[in-house]
Design a protein around this motif. Sequence first.
Motif, PDB file in Angstrom:
ATOM      1  N   LEU A   1      -0.456   4.764  -0.362  1.00  0.00           N
ATOM      2  CA  LEU A   1      -1.154   5.475   0.729  1.00  0.00           C
ATOM      3  C   LEU A   1      -0.201   6.298   1.590  1.00  0.00           C
ATOM      4  O   LEU A   1      -0.600   6.923   2.574  1.00  0.00           O
TER       5      LEU A   1
ATOM      6  N   LEU B   1      -5.794  10.970  20.841  1.00  0.00           N
ATOM      7  CA  LEU B   1      -6.075  12.392  21.033  1.00  0.00           C
ATOM      8  C   LEU B   1      -7.183  12.617  22.053  1.00  0.00           C
ATOM      9  O   LEU B   1      -7.140  13.573  22.834  1.00  0.00           O
TER      10      LEU B   1
ATOM     11  N   ALA C   1      -5.644  12.292  25.333  1.00  0.00           N
ATOM     12  CA  ALA C   1      -4.785  13.462  25.565  1.00  0.00           C
ATOM     13  C   ALA C   1      -5.620  14.692  25.900  1.00  0.00           C
ATOM     14  O   ALA C   1      -5.257  15.500  26.761  1.00  0.00           O
ATOM     15  N   SER C   2      -6.765  14.856  25.206  1.00  0.00           N
ATOM     16  CA  SER C   2      -7.569  16.051  25.440  1.00  0.00           C
ATOM     17  C   SER C   2      -8.128  16.063  26.851  1.00  0.00           C
ATOM     18  O   SER C   2      -8.382  17.119  27.423  1.00  0.00           O
TER      19      SER C   2
ATOM     20  N   GLU D   1      -7.702  -3.710   2.247  1.00  0.00           N
ATOM     21  CA  GLU D   1      -6.582  -3.476   3.165  1.00  0.00           C
ATOM     22  C   GLU D   1      -6.372  -1.990   3.362  1.00  0.00           C
ATOM     23  O   GLU D   1      -6.132  -1.534   4.480  1.00  0.00           O
ATOM     24  N   ALA D   2      -6.475  -1.203   2.244  1.00  0.00           N
ATOM     25  CA  ALA D   2      -6.255   0.248   2.340  1.00  0.00           C
ATOM     26  C   ALA D   2      -7.232   0.862   3.323  1.00  0.00           C
ATOM     27  O   ALA D   2      -6.855   1.643   4.200  1.00  0.00           O
TER      28      ALA D   2
ATOM     29  N   LEU E   1      -5.511   3.361  11.445  1.00  0.00           N
ATOM     30  CA  LEU E   1      -4.653   4.472  11.863  1.00  0.00           C
ATOM     31  C   LEU E   1      -5.478   5.604  12.453  1.00  0.00           C
ATOM     32  O   LEU E   1      -5.170   6.156  13.508  1.00  0.00           O
ATOM     33  N   GLY E   2      -6.543   5.933  11.750  1.00  0.00           N
ATOM     34  CA  GLY E   2      -7.419   7.011  12.188  1.00  0.00           C
ATOM     35  C   GLY E   2      -7.970   6.751  13.584  1.00  0.00           C
ATOM     36  O   GLY E   2      -7.992   7.628  14.446  1.00  0.00           O
TER      37      GLY E   2
ATOM     38  N   LEU F   1       0.827  -1.209   0.000  1.00  0.00           N
ATOM     39  CA  LEU F   1       0.000   0.000   0.000  1.00  0.00           C
ATOM     40  C   LEU F   1       0.865   1.266   0.000  1.00  0.00           C
ATOM     41  O   LEU F   1       0.474   2.271   0.573  1.00  0.00           O
TER      42      LEU F   1
ATOM     43  N   VAL G   1      -6.370  -0.263   6.855  1.00  0.00           N
ATOM     44  CA  VAL G   1      -5.148   0.381   7.377  1.00  0.00           C
ATOM     45  C   VAL G   1      -5.421   1.826   7.757  1.00  0.00           C
ATOM     46  O   VAL G   1      -5.134   2.288   8.868  1.00  0.00           O
ATOM     47  N   LEU G   2      -5.995   2.571   6.819  1.00  0.00           N
ATOM     48  CA  LEU G   2      -6.233   3.986   7.113  1.00  0.00           C
ATOM     49  C   LEU G   2      -7.239   4.162   8.232  1.00  0.00           C
ATOM     50  O   LEU G   2      -7.068   4.985   9.126  1.00  0.00           O
TER      51      LEU G   2
ATOM     52  N   ALA H   1      -2.099  14.255  13.773  1.00  0.00           N
ATOM     53  CA  ALA H   1      -2.423  13.827  15.136  1.00  0.00           C
ATOM     54  C   ALA H   1      -1.354  14.301  16.109  1.00  0.00           C
ATOM     55  O   ALA H   1      -1.649  14.820  17.203  1.00  0.00           O
TER      56      ALA H   1
ATOM     57  N   ALA I   1      -5.315   7.128  16.228  1.00  0.00           N
ATOM     58  CA  ALA I   1      -5.046   8.559  16.444  1.00  0.00           C
ATOM     59  C   ALA I   1      -6.157   9.189  17.250  1.00  0.00           C
ATOM     60  O   ALA I   1      -5.912   9.944  18.206  1.00  0.00           O
TER      61      ALA I   1
ATOM     62  N   LEU J   1      -1.776  11.911   8.220  1.00  0.00           N
ATOM     63  CA  LEU J   1      -2.644  11.572   9.347  1.00  0.00           C
ATOM     64  C   LEU J   1      -1.849  11.530  10.641  1.00  0.00           C
ATOM     65  O   LEU J   1      -2.226  12.107  11.664  1.00  0.00           O
TER      66      LEU J   1
ATOM     67  N   MET K   1      -2.111  20.814  22.142  1.00  0.00           N
ATOM     68  CA  MET K   1      -2.784  20.654  23.433  1.00  0.00           C
ATOM     69  C   MET K   1      -1.806  20.829  24.575  1.00  0.00           C
ATOM     70  O   MET K   1      -2.075  21.513  25.553  1.00  0.00           O
TER      71      MET K   1
END
Lengths: 442, 192, 334
Positions: free
Chosen positions: B72, C19, C22-23, C3-4, C11-12, B69, C7-8, B83, C15, B79, B90
């Motif tokens: 990508l 976050l 963390a916030s 898979e793409a 990851l998202g 991939l 994967v994305l 992040a 993250a 991304l 923050m």
Amino acid sequence: MRGARTFRRGGVHPPEEKHHTAGKPVEGAPLPERLVVPLSQHIGAPARPLVKKGDRVLGGQAIGEPVGFVSAPVHAPTSGKVRRVEPAPHPLGTPQPAVEIEVDGEDAWGEPMEPFDDPFGADPEAVRSRIQAAGIVGMGGATFPTHVKLSPPPELSIDTVILNGAECEPYLTADHRLMVEAPGAVIKGLGVILGLFGLERGYIGVEENKPDAIEALEREARASGFAEVVPLKVKYPQGAEKQLIQTITGREVPSGALPMAVGAVVQNVGTAAAIWEAVSRGRPLVERVVTVTGAGVREPRNLLVRVGTPVGHLVALCGGLAGEPGKVILGGPMMGLTQHTLDVPAIKGTSGVLVLPREAVRTAPEGPCIRCGRCVEACPMGLSPTTLRALIHADLVAEADEWGALDCIECGSCSFVCPAFVALVQSIRYAKGRVMALRRGG
Amino acid sequence: MAELGLLFVSSVLVNNFVLSRFLGICPFLGVSKRTETAVGMSLAVLFVMTVSSVVTWFIQRLVLGPLGLEYLQTIAFILVIAALVQLVEMVVQYTSPALHQALGIFLPLITTNCAVLGLAVLNVQKGHSFVQTVVFSVGAALGFGLALVLFSGIRERVAVADVPRPFQGTAIALVTAGLLSLAFMGFAGLVK
Amino acid sequence: MIEAVVVLGGLGLVAALGLSLASLRFRVEVDPRVEAIEAVLPGANCGACGYAGCSAFARALAGGEAPPNACIPGGPEVARAVAEILGVEAADVARRLAVVHCGGTRDAAPDKGIYQGVPDCRAAVLVGGGPKLCPYGCLGLGTCERVCPFHAIRVGPDGIPRVDRQRCTGCGKCVGTCPKELIELLPEDNRVHVRCANPLRGKAVGAVCSRGCIGCRRCEKACPFGAMAMDGALARIDPAPCTSCGVCATVCPTGAIEDLVEVRYRARIDAEACIGCTKCARVCPVDAISGEKKKPHAVDPDRCVGCGRCAGECPKGAIGRGELLVRAPREAAG
């Protein structure tokens, strides 16, 4: 001169120009028709008038009383009638309250103050009171009330007294002639000051371009046993008190502090002589030696002048103006005050009247700073005048404070050497005002 | 070892990200007016650059590579960087509201800072190992900080100088940046 | 393909989780109103409100420390907008504009000598009080012009500043800057001003300036509204009673009073509405109204100065605008 010392940092060598009057004995100036005696001839609050229009006054009579501690009285320099009490032209440039006296010519004096029996051993408080009552202020030009300078807070102990006979300003020879002609009064004045602090030895710094003064003082010093004459190299501003202290004692007055912080007190030789007059003869400060000089007057002279004498009268006594004047300065060319009229009185701090002819005045509008660094080299206080100027013109007041704006003694060395005619001293004076306003919370 | 040292010197001085590669010009000009903000920004960027390059290295080697991939790469890297920047913002706002105020919009703009993405991509292109990635990234970030701090020192002096009207503001800043870049070319022969 | 997306998406998610945690850990309380207020403020950072800039003012407002109408350049619109965000009432602030109390142009008020130094009034005043012979007058070096955030005050070629009354917002920055303290903020409606600050009288003023106030008091005698408050030998207009009628400016022998009103109207009595009560005739400062009791009165247009006092007194509202009374606006410079 062998062994002549000088201060470590900076300094410049303007042409001395003292030969015009260095050898001329002091002459008494005939009284003018009127005297304009300003009520503010000193640092601190102006005196409050004690007389009004129509009053008759005698020489030595108090015509203005001090307001608060940092203030000084003002006395009538001769007898006459008070013509008016209102703002009049003043060396500072704007009208200030003054007492105008129509001189009657009799020069009648009132009873002097009681002379001290033992001036050197008298009660210090009594001596200080007498110094204040006599209206004595710093005669080197700063005009700081002397009794205040001689009253440091009890926590600070003074171990060194220095008389300032450097007279480092070009053209001026008033202190020089005083030291040559009245060395006794100068030394005895030193003795009185030493008595105030319980000290046994004091110094007199004199630049080596005055060998006759050094010789005359040394004679009196030896006779007195409590004075030591210190010859100094000729360098401007040797007569600045912090530089004088560093030269003679090696001590450096810290940034933001006064000489008393290093245990030293400095007084001009003229002030010392005035102190002696006040203490031994009970006379207040109403006259002083003034050097009238420059190629703009026909016959430069050293005159003994009553305070309040219009400068025009002094110039007339010196043969009048020689051609069109370019600049009229009260004081010396480095730190003196430029005047726009001769109708302004000589005051307690007026050491000289300098008239420069048109051709001798070399000025130009400010050019851009070329970063040559001459001002940094010249500054005796170790500041960077060009940086201070750049900071204040960019309104960075706090930064100007950090860069030592308040330590500037306004001696003029930086402006003197600047090849671009940058008004450095003016910019730094302006910066000082802004810094003080900022410190006050403005 | 020596090789790593050379890699480090190369990324800090010889191929300085700002002055030689001309990446990250936006914050370079935007926050370099005062040395305090310059230092603050440099630290933020140091963190983002180092962590992002390590994380992206892992993603490239362990996820994108094996799964084929690679295409990508850009999205995935952005991304991660976004992040991380959000995290940094923050933390800065929490620890120093004054610095957060001073940096303003430039803090979130680290996301779009081509130096950060550029670093991540360069590491992949050059086929760096993990250790090499770390060394290169720290060097790049330090080089960025060096350029920023140097430039801010000069700009503070220029701020009180008498700059001719046509040059005031951004113009003189760019001229100065160009001169600084020229100066850094002097390092060219340092590393073969 | 799948898979793409995985994967994305994965990851998202990672993250997002990170976050969110963390916030929570790095939570900072920010009042949302601060941003809203900042958006409606002018953004000039002039400091008229007394704070270090618009951001600081916004924060003070949100904290309830500052009054909503403290933004002078923003005026009533901004005050209202801010008050709305805060949910409070906003009091109205009358608009005030800068007025320079010196008319000593280069021709009228000479210098003492040639000044060469820093071209800034605050620095120039350190040199013997400044280059102007009049110790109270404007030095004309343009410091006020440089500090004005709105470019509303400009030193003209004649050497004294002039205020652009459209641009001036009354922020007051120039007031604190002038080393001779010549600038004052006065209500917008006061358009007649004494342009002199020299308190001396007669010859003493004449010796330094041909447009200065010599203390002759003619203005005081002529003023129909008693608005002239003499400060020793210096005329001062009291803004409250002053109606900007401009009579004082016409009688001043040196031209020390400026009159910025361009258009005035003479009074005209509507004969049908007039009941002849003679109130107007009694208050007219120039005796321009005549008429018998209970009979309609009339205004003599030649004598009327357009001060409007009669109109204010008439119980029937019978006095209105008549012809234009045109007097060229008299500013401090020719």
